[in-house]
Design a protein around this motif. Structure first.
Motif, PDB file in Angstrom:
ATOM      1  N   SER A   1       0.743  -1.363  -0.489  1.00  0.00           N
ATOM      2  CA  SER A   1       0.380   0.072   0.076  1.00  0.00           C
ATOM      3  C   SER A   1       0.931   1.529  -0.010  1.00  0.00           C
ATOM      4  N   ILE A   2       2.228   1.038  -0.847  1.00  0.00           N
ATOM      5  CA  ILE A   2       3.358   2.263  -0.791  1.00  0.00           C
ATOM      6  C   ILE A   2       1.824   3.533  -1.593  1.00  0.00           C
ATOM      7  N   ARG A   3       1.198   3.076  -2.327  1.00  0.00           N
ATOM      8  CA  ARG A   3       0.886   4.321  -2.795  1.00  0.00           C
ATOM      9  C   ARG A   3       0.159   5.735  -2.180  1.00  0.00           C
ATOM     10  N   PHE A   4       0.024   4.992  -1.260  1.00  0.00           N
ATOM     11  CA  PHE A   4      -0.866   5.740   0.191  1.00  0.00           C
ATOM     12  C   PHE A   4      -0.201   6.730   0.415  1.00  0.00           C
ATOM     13  N   GLY A   5       1.302   6.730   0.344  1.00  0.00           N
ATOM     14  CA  GLY A   5       2.193   7.688   0.934  1.00  0.00           C
ATOM     15  C   GLY A   5       2.406   7.570   2.644  1.00  0.00           C
ATOM     16  N   VAL A   6       2.774   5.933   2.841  1.00  0.00           N
ATOM     17  CA  VAL A   6       2.764   5.724   4.525  1.00  0.00           C
ATOM     18  C   VAL A   6       4.679   4.960   4.506  1.00  0.00           C
ATOM     19  N   ASN A   7       4.550   5.983   5.819  1.00  0.00           N
ATOM     20  CA  ASN A   7       5.607   6.224   6.086  1.00  0.00           C
ATOM     21  C   ASN A   7       7.017   5.218   5.986  1.00  0.00           C
ATOM     22  N   GLU A   8       6.467   3.790   7.384  1.00  0.00           N
ATOM     23  CA  GLU A   8       6.900   3.531   8.008  1.00  0.00           C
ATOM     24  C   GLU A   8       5.626   2.537   8.647  1.00  0.00           C
ATOM     25  N   TYR A   9       6.432   1.223   8.351  1.00  0.00           N
ATOM     26  CA  TYR A   9       5.498  -0.001   8.749  1.00  0.00           C
ATOM     27  C   TYR A   9       5.954  -0.433   9.737  1.00  0.00           C
ATOM     28  N   LEU A  10       5.378  -0.749  11.085  1.00  0.00           N
ATOM     29  CA  LEU A  10       5.797  -1.651  12.343  1.00  0.00           C
ATOM     30  C   LEU A  10       5.155  -2.905  11.973  1.00  0.00           C
ATOM     31  N   LEU A  11       6.103  -3.831  12.491  1.00  0.00           N
ATOM     32  CA  LEU A  11       5.088  -5.679  12.475  1.00  0.00           C
ATOM     33  C   LEU A  11       4.739  -5.839  14.096  1.00  0.00           C
ATOM     34  N   LYS A  12       3.931  -6.027  14.960  1.00  0.00           N
ATOM     35  CA  LYS A  12       3.604  -6.612  15.555  1.00  0.00           C
ATOM     36  C   LYS A  12       4.081  -7.509  16.081  1.00  0.00           C
ATOM     37  N   PRO A  13       4.989  -7.933  16.963  1.00  0.00           N
ATOM     38  CA  PRO A  13       4.708  -7.415  17.837  1.00  0.00           C
ATOM     39  C   PRO A  13       5.797  -6.287  18.123  1.00  0.00           C
ATOM     40  N   PHE A  14       5.736  -5.036  18.414  1.00  0.00           N
ATOM     41  CA  PHE A  14       7.855  -4.060  19.027  1.00  0.00           C
ATOM     42  C   PHE A  14       7.229  -3.298  20.075  1.00  0.00           C
ATOM     43  N   ARG A  15       7.750  -2.871  20.151  1.00  0.00           N
ATOM     44  CA  ARG A  15       8.875  -2.354  21.537  1.00  0.00           C
ATOM     45  C   ARG A  15       8.472  -0.564  21.615  1.00  0.00           C
ATOM     46  N   SER A  16       7.872  -0.099  22.633  1.00  0.00           N
ATOM     47  CA  SER A  16       7.721   1.638  22.596  1.00  0.00           C
ATOM     48  C   SER A  16       8.656   2.008  21.884  1.00  0.00           C
ATOM     49  N   LYS A  17      10.217   1.417  22.908  1.00  0.00           N
ATOM     50  CA  LYS A  17      11.031   2.561  22.462  1.00  0.00           C
ATOM     51  C   LYS A  17      11.342   2.453  20.585  1.00  0.00           C
ATOM     52  N   LYS A  18      10.492   1.528  19.815  1.00  0.00           N
ATOM     53  CA  LYS A  18      10.538   1.176  18.673  1.00  0.00           C
ATOM     54  C   LYS A  18       9.470   2.670  17.833  1.00  0.00           C
ATOM     55  N   LEU A  19       8.666   2.285  18.574  1.00  0.00           N
ATOM     56  CA  LEU A  19       7.576   3.221  17.786  1.00  0.00           C
ATOM     57  C   LEU A  19       7.477   5.064  18.162  1.00  0.00           C
ATOM     58  N   LEU A  20       8.611   5.103  19.510  1.00  0.00           N
ATOM     59  CA  LEU A  20       8.656   6.302  19.530  1.00  0.00           C
ATOM     60  C   LEU A  20       9.936   6.698  18.871  1.00  0.00           C
ATOM     61  N   GLU A  21      11.057   5.826  18.148  1.00  0.00           N
ATOM     62  CA  GLU A  21      11.604   5.924  17.144  1.00  0.00           C
ATOM     63  C   GLU A  21      11.152   6.115  15.476  1.00  0.00           C
ATOM     64  N   VAL A  22      10.435   5.729  15.449  1.00  0.00           N
ATOM     65  CA  VAL A  22      10.215   5.641  13.574  1.00  0.00           C
ATOM     66  C   VAL A  22       8.634   7.510  13.269  1.00  0.00           C
ATOM     67  N   VAL A  23       8.259   7.385  15.506  1.00  0.00           N
ATOM     68  CA  VAL A  23       7.725   8.870  15.314  1.00  0.00           C
ATOM     69  C   VAL A  23       8.110  10.194  15.508  1.00  0.00           C
ATOM     70  N   ASN A  24       9.171   9.866  15.957  1.00  0.00           N
ATOM     71  CA  ASN A  24      10.288  11.229  15.754  1.00  0.00           C
ATOM     72  C   ASN A  24      11.406  10.843  15.142  1.00  0.00           C
ATOM     73  N   LYS A  25      11.410   9.860  13.946  1.00  0.00           N
ATOM     74  CA  LYS A  25      11.902  10.173  12.554  1.00  0.00           C
ATOM     75  C   LYS A  25      10.467  10.661  11.209  1.00  0.00           C
ATOM     76  N   ALA A  26       9.508  10.658  11.709  1.00  0.00           N
ATOM     77  CA  ALA A  26       8.517  11.296  10.823  1.00  0.00           C
ATOM     78  C   ALA A  26       8.350  12.332  11.233  1.00  0.00           C
ATOM     79  N   ARG A  27       8.676  13.131  12.291  1.00  0.00           N
ATOM     80  CA  ARG A  27       8.507  14.546  13.199  1.00  0.00           C
ATOM     81  C   ARG A  27       9.808  15.390  12.806  1.00  0.00           C
ATOM     82  N   ASP A  28      11.084  14.871  12.415  1.00  0.00           N
ATOM     83  CA  ASP A  28      12.548  15.235  11.454  1.00  0.00           C
ATOM     84  C   ASP A  28      11.474  14.994  10.623  1.00  0.00           C
ATOM     85  N   GLU A  29      11.322  14.845   9.498  1.00  0.00           N
ATOM     86  CA  GLU A  29      11.003  14.866   8.357  1.00  0.00           C
ATOM     87  C   GLU A  29      10.228  16.041   8.230  1.00  0.00           C
TER      88      GLU A  29
END
Length: 382
Positions: free
Chosen positions: A94-122
């Motif tokens: 579904s890349i055509r929808f402009g998704v910035n990142e995909y996280l596969l469950k399960p994931f650590r909370s620090k990983k979610l914070l990392e990708v959210v911070n990356k999106a904020r940096d963009e």
């Protein structure tokens, strides 16, 4: 500056973990939450959301439909998709929808914070680019007016053209497409450029500026890869470019596709042994980092390939999908720990990168057909 973050998941326990397991306020986020896509869409329309984190499968409005409709309200919205392993390959497509990142469950909370911070940096980088472009435009305007230059230069500071020129360069990532994209990604990029050109009134001079920027940016990218100038110049069909007619966008489309495909082929040739080396290195990396919530897009960046190309390559070389392989690595490790240690279930869950024992048990039972406790108590029978 505080950024508005929307967390969407129809499962209440998971939604509460997304909200409460990370110090969002301390990281300068204002958090909004929704239990389904329809509720999320209303929040996006009314609250000025900067970053959306959403599940795929939800009632009323699916994650993909939510993203598509949200784009109509906010073209700069950053999107992070979370999904279970069974949905992951679908999410990747579904890349055509402009998704910035995909996280596969399960994931650590620090990983979610990392990708959210990356999106904020963009977002921050895009804002800075807009400010630099506005400053450049003001400087050019001042120079043209002060020196009373011929009106032929006015197109340089024309509001509509300047805006579209900026959008064209901002909306395409030539670096990623040329280095990591597939040939199909190249064609889609050119189609996007043509769509942008169709939306603005172009004369020949304006068109040359757009094409020059695209060509120079392309050259800069592959020059950084130590290709010779002679190699680059051979790729351009100078005669065809000089005959460009600003009204014939079909000809421009053909020229751009030919040019970018030849550049892509020049820098992306990977013989079979190179592919095998990439997959071997991927497996080593997964074995060492499987507990850290590895994503396919993260691996794609690491190995300088597009997510789609790497997904296909991994399947061709191993016979299974990336998500299935990652799950089997974690499952085998889980079985080993259950057999050979007296660690408690929550301790094993933590070692494998799960946020909580409940989710780990549910995941394990889904794959094995028995809970971790039942598996441990009946190892000989199983």
């Amino acid at each position: 500056m505080v950024y508005n973050l929307l967390l969407v998941d129809d499962e209440k326990p998971i939604r509460e973990k997304l909200i409460n397991n990370t110090d969002w306020t301390g990281n300068d986020y204002q958090v909004f939450a929704a239990a389904d896509g329809a509720e999320a869409l209303e929040i996006i329309k009314n609250k000025g959301i900067d970053i959306l984190v959403t599940d795929i499968q939800m009632p009323k409005l699916s994650g993909m439909n939510l993203i598509e409709k949200a784009r109509e309200s906010s073209s700069q919205l950053k999107v992070i998709v979370i999904s279970g392993f069974a949905e992951f390959e679908y999410a990747q497509k579904s890349i055509r929808f402009g998704v910035n990142e995909y996280l596969l469950k399960p994931f650590r909370s620090k990983k979610l914070l990392e990708v959210v911070n990356k999106a904020r940096d963009e977002l921050i980088e895009e804002k800075n680019n807009e400010q630099r472009l506005a400053s450049l435009r003001a400087e050019m305007s001042s120079y043209i007016n002060e020196n009373k230059l011929n009106s032929i230069y006015n197109w340089l500071i024309d509001d509509q053209f300047f805006q579209h020129q900026s959008l064209i360069m901002d909306r395409i990532d030539l670096n990623a497409v040329l280095k990591r994209g597939s040939r199909d990604d190249i064609l889609k990029t050119v189609n996007k450029i043509i769509d942008e050109l169709e939306s603005v009134d172009l004369n020949r001079e304006k068109l040359y500026v757009v094409l020059n920027n695209l060509i120079l940016e392309s050259f800069k990218i592959i020059k950084d890869l130590d290709y010779r100038v002679e190699d680059l110049l051979e790729i351009i069909n100078k005669e065809r470019i000089e005959k460009i007619d600003s009204e014939n966008l079909k000809e421009i489309e053909i020229i751009l596709k030919e040019f970018l495909l030849r550049l892509h082929d020049l820098i992306s040739f990977n013989p079979d042994d190179k592919n095998q080396q990439i997959i071997s290195e991927m497996k080593e990396y997964i074995a060492a980092n499987y507990q850290d919530g590895i994503t396919l897009s993260e691996m794609a960046r690491k190995f300088n390939l597009s997510s789609g190309h790497l997904s296909n390559l991994f399947h061709e070389e191993t016979g299974e999908s990336f998500s299935d392989y990652l799950n089997m690595i974690r499952l085998n490790k889980a079985k080993e720990l259950l057999k050979t240690t007296d660690d408690k279930i929550y301790q094993i869950a933590d070692q494998l990168g799960f946020n909580d024992a409940y989710y780990f048990s549910s995941w394990f039972k889904k794959l094995v057909g028995a809970s971790p406790t039942t598996y441990r108590d009946n190892i000989n029978l199983l």
